[in-house]
Design a protein around this motif. Structure first.
Motif, short mmCIF file in Angstrom:
data_model
loop_
_atom_site.label_atom_id
_atom_site.label_comp_id
_atom_site.label_asym_id
_atom_site.label_seq_id
_atom_site.Cartn_x
_atom_site.Cartn_y
_atom_site.Cartn_z
N PHE A 193 0.86 -1.18 0.00
CA PHE A 193 0.00 0.00 0.00
C PHE A 193 0.89 1.23 0.00
O PHE A 193 1.78 1.35 0.83
N ASN B 179 -2.95 1.65 -4.46
CA ASN B 179 -3.27 2.99 -3.97
C ASN B 179 -4.79 3.10 -3.89
O ASN B 179 -5.41 3.82 -4.67
N PRO C 114 -7.98 0.17 2.11
CA PRO C 114 -7.89 -1.24 2.47
C PRO C 114 -9.22 -1.98 2.28
O PRO C 114 -9.23 -3.10 1.77
N LEU D 292 -0.51 1.18 8.59
CA LEU D 292 -1.37 0.33 7.78
C LEU D 292 -2.24 -0.55 8.68
O LEU D 292 -3.43 -0.73 8.41
#
Length: 180
Positions: A72, A88, A91, A114
């Motif tokens: 990510f 990009n 999530p 993240l």
């Protein structure tokens, strides 16, 4: 359904790395093996900062592995490069698409920012933590603030040589009420 498993090594005080990103305090006891864990996964997910730190420390690359590896990143353009697939998008959007594909469980390997985004979106199904007996005092936290409470149930704890403890938790979600 494929589970998202946040799995990493941490210090007693909850840090995944020193302030400079170093993980020299982590160790793997001889009586501990990641093989059973790796047998359950076929996909890895990490943040771009985690990738950068890993590449600095290992000097190699992640490409060519049998495991699909997603990174990510807001600073790198999406697409596949050097055996990695840069993402990009949120999530939740990405995981919804990934879970539609057949496969084993998915390893969320870090970092803390993240992990926070995945916890905010309630995507983490299990925690698998290797806790090493060291207090760092400062560093990069596994769980930076900024997500709502999430409850987990302990499903396994094991002690290994040199004082390492492995803990496995499962997400405790409220069951839907069935109406007649």
């Amino acid at each position: 359904m494929r589970k998202i498993i946040l799995g990493l090594g941490i210090s007693l005080d909850g840090y995944i790395a020193r302030p400079n990103g170093a993980v020299d305090f982590l160790f793997m006891p001889k009586d501990y093996s990641m093989a059973p864990f790796f047998a359950t996964i076929d996909t890895a997910i990490m943040g771009r900062k985690t990738l950068d730190a890993a590449l600095r420390m290992g000097g190699g690359s992640f490409g060519g592995r049998s495991m699909a590896t997603y990174v990510f990143s807001h600073s790198q353009p999406p697409g596949e490069r050097d055996g990695l697939i840069f993402i990009n998008q949120s999530p939740a959007t990405f995981i919804r698409q990934l879970r539609k594909r057949p496969g084993k469980n998915i390893w969320l390997m870090g970092g803390g920012e993240l992990a926070r985004d995945f916890l905010k979106a309630d995507l983490v199904d299990e925690l698998y933590l290797g806790i090493v007996p060291v207090l760092l005092g400062e560093g990069i936290p596994l769980f930076p603030s900024g997500f709502p409470q999430r409850n987990f149930t302990l499903v396994e704890n094991k002690t290994y040589s040199k004082g390492m403890i492995a803990l496995k938790y499962q997400r405790a979600r409220a069951k839907a009420i069935r109406r007649r």
